[in-house]
Write an enzyme that holds these catalytic residues in place. Structure first.
Site, PDB file in Angstrom:
ATOM      1  N   ASP A  13       0.834  -1.202   0.000  1.00 51.09           N
ATOM      2  CA  ASP A  13       0.000   0.000   0.000  1.00 51.09           C
ATOM      3  C   ASP A  13       0.873   1.258   0.000  1.00 51.09           C
ATOM      4  O   ASP A  13       1.974   1.259  -0.538  1.00 51.09           O
ATOM      5  CB  ASP A  13      -0.981  -0.059   1.186  1.00 51.09           C
ATOM      6  CG  ASP A  13      -0.258  -0.287   2.517  1.00 51.09           C
ATOM      7  OD1 ASP A  13       0.903   0.175   2.667  1.00 51.09           O
ATOM      8  OD2 ASP A  13      -0.831  -0.932   3.408  1.00 51.09           O
ATOM      9  N   SER A  14       0.387   2.331   0.611  1.00 51.54           N
ATOM     10  CA  SER A  14       1.117   3.600   0.557  1.00 51.54           C
ATOM     11  C   SER A  14       2.505   3.508   1.197  1.00 51.54           C
ATOM     12  O   SER A  14       3.418   4.223   0.793  1.00 51.54           O
ATOM     13  CB  SER A  14       0.309   4.711   1.245  1.00 51.54           C
ATOM     14  OG  SER A  14      -0.001   4.344   2.571  1.00 51.54           O
ATOM     15  N   ILE A  15       2.660   2.637   2.181  1.00 56.14           N
ATOM     16  CA  ILE A  15       3.963   2.550   2.862  1.00 56.14           C
ATOM     17  C   ILE A  15       4.999   1.972   1.896  1.00 56.14           C
ATOM     18  O   ILE A  15       6.186   2.223   2.017  1.00 56.14           O
ATOM     19  CB  ILE A  15       3.837   1.720   4.165  1.00 56.14           C
ATOM     20  CG1 ILE A  15       2.783   2.363   5.076  1.00 56.14           C
ATOM     21  CG2 ILE A  15       5.172   1.622   4.888  1.00 56.14           C
ATOM     22  CD1 ILE A  15       2.435   1.539   6.304  1.00 56.14           C
ATOM     23  N   GLN A  18       5.393   4.947  -1.055  1.00 57.55           N
ATOM     24  CA  GLN A  18       6.230   6.079  -0.630  1.00 57.55           C
ATOM     25  C   GLN A  18       7.676   5.686  -0.336  1.00 57.55           C
ATOM     26  O   GLN A  18       8.460   6.506   0.145  1.00 57.55           O
ATOM     27  CB  GLN A  18       5.618   6.722   0.620  1.00 57.55           C
ATOM     28  CG  GLN A  18       4.242   7.317   0.379  1.00 57.55           C
ATOM     29  CD  GLN A  18       3.571   7.807   1.647  1.00 57.55           C
ATOM     30  OE1 GLN A  18       4.164   7.779   2.729  1.00 57.55           O
ATOM     31  NE2 GLN A  18       2.332   8.258   1.542  1.00 57.55           N
TER      32      GLN A  18
END
Lengths: 244, 244
Positions: A13-15, A18
């Site tokens: 996901d976003s982790i 990013q």
């Protein structure tokens, strides 16, 4: 591009998305495996495991002739959103989260039994940090009740750990690991959920450790081409001849 | 891994190889094009253009079915090493440097005329910084005479710029660009040759500008899959159906 190096794919996901920001764990991994492996990011901010299933055939074709050497699966932070709170559309029931992870692992193993599949649990949640973050973004309109709790995310983390044991694959229990350090709430988390540079370092170290334990130690892997010091400047072609 | 995103390949020497270190321009580029393009590093520390030629067929096969969208070619810092000094084995004559670059561009255009080929000149050299670095590593044994000079590297940079004009391809004249800033010696260079975080930022900005000018603007490129906010949580499958 020809495939000259093994690939490590970061799926999450976003982790994960990013992870190439300054200090990010993905960029650090690419640097650790410089000239030895390619690190490919497949991070999808906001995605839970239910939505991730729709990507599997696109990202990892069963007819793939050159499967990645390793894949990290790093979901759960969104699955663990609470019902009735601001992020409830991302919520996935605990049992389904585990079964979705199982389907992802199964799919990858069907691509190739040789892929090293690494599960990563969601990090812990700093509820106070989430509230502060919500207020900084939404002001007084911010909900008083947190959309995620650390206890609930911990239940998801345990399912992830349990699945890894069942399937005999490695797992990084980030939820537990981070909480071993005093002050983890601000040290490792920037907004109660995403990672600070120090939080990114923890993930980087843990992933390198798992890869190392699985015989993908960077120091032991060959350079894709000769180190410049091995090139004879009078006869450079010799360094590039196929080795007999 | 299936190819679902365009690829940007960074081909060069140590300044490219190190581009995923903290603050590196490669990692920053990967973040700018997050979920839109894959950034693949092909940096070879110590290599000059003569040695780079041996890699071409391995890295960029002429039979490649999925060529990269863009390739940066960033050599010259080693070619410009001076004869009779400590790094002379890396030296490549000025004219040969230009012809080697021409061969690299020609090869890439033969792979596919659609590849955006971007030339990058070597950065300027801070001779004092090089001497300080040599002393810090070799102590009193360090040679008194610099192994590279800024003037000489400038001649290589001009050949690179000239070739780009001849071939009508974009070029980032890093050698000139950096020297527009007062204090470039320490601001942009860590050891007189390699880049500081601020130096990396200059390269990142310049590369993004060239890509943007060539219709590879990140904001205008599609996400590889729907943004999570476009997914209907009751009917997630709809977001992943092929668009008619």
């Amino acid at each position: 591009m020809e495939k000259v190096r093994p690939q490590f794919v970061l799926f999450g996901d976003s982790i994960t998305q990013q992870s190439f920001r300054p200090g990010g764990w993905g960029a650090a991994l690419a640097d650790t495996y410089s000239r030895k492996a390619d690190v490919i990011v497949r991070g999808y901010g906001g995605y839970n495991t239910r939505w991730a299933l729709f990507l599997l055939n696109h990202l990892f074709s069963l007819n793939c002739t050159a499967p990645p050497a390793a894949v990290t699966i790093f979901f759960g932070a969104n699955d663990a959103a609470l019902l009735g709170r601001t992020s409830e559309r991302q919520y996935v029931p605990l049992e389904e989260y585990k079964e979705n992870l199982r389907k992802i692992v199964k799919h990858l193993k069907e691509c190739s039994a040789m892929i090293l599949v690494v599960l990563i649990t969601p990090p812990p949640v700093d509820e106070q940090g989430r509230t502060e973050y919500a207020r900084s973004v939404y002001g007084e309109k911010a909900m008083e009740l947190p959309e995620r709790t650390n206890d609930n995310t911990g239940a998801y983390a345990r399912q992830c750990v349990e699945l890894a044991k069942e399937l005999h694959i490695p797992c990084i229990d980030l939820w537990s690991k981070m909480q071993e350090t005093t002050g983890w709430q601000k040290k490792f988390l920037s907004d109660g959920l995403h990672l600070t540079e120090e939080g990114n370092s923890v993930v980087h170290e843990e992933v390198v450790q798992v890869l190392t334990d699985a015989h993908l130690r960077a120091e032991a892997m060959p350079y894709d081409f000769p180190h410049h010091s091995e090139i004879d400047s009078d006869h450079p072609e010799k360094a590039f001849e196929p080795k007999s």
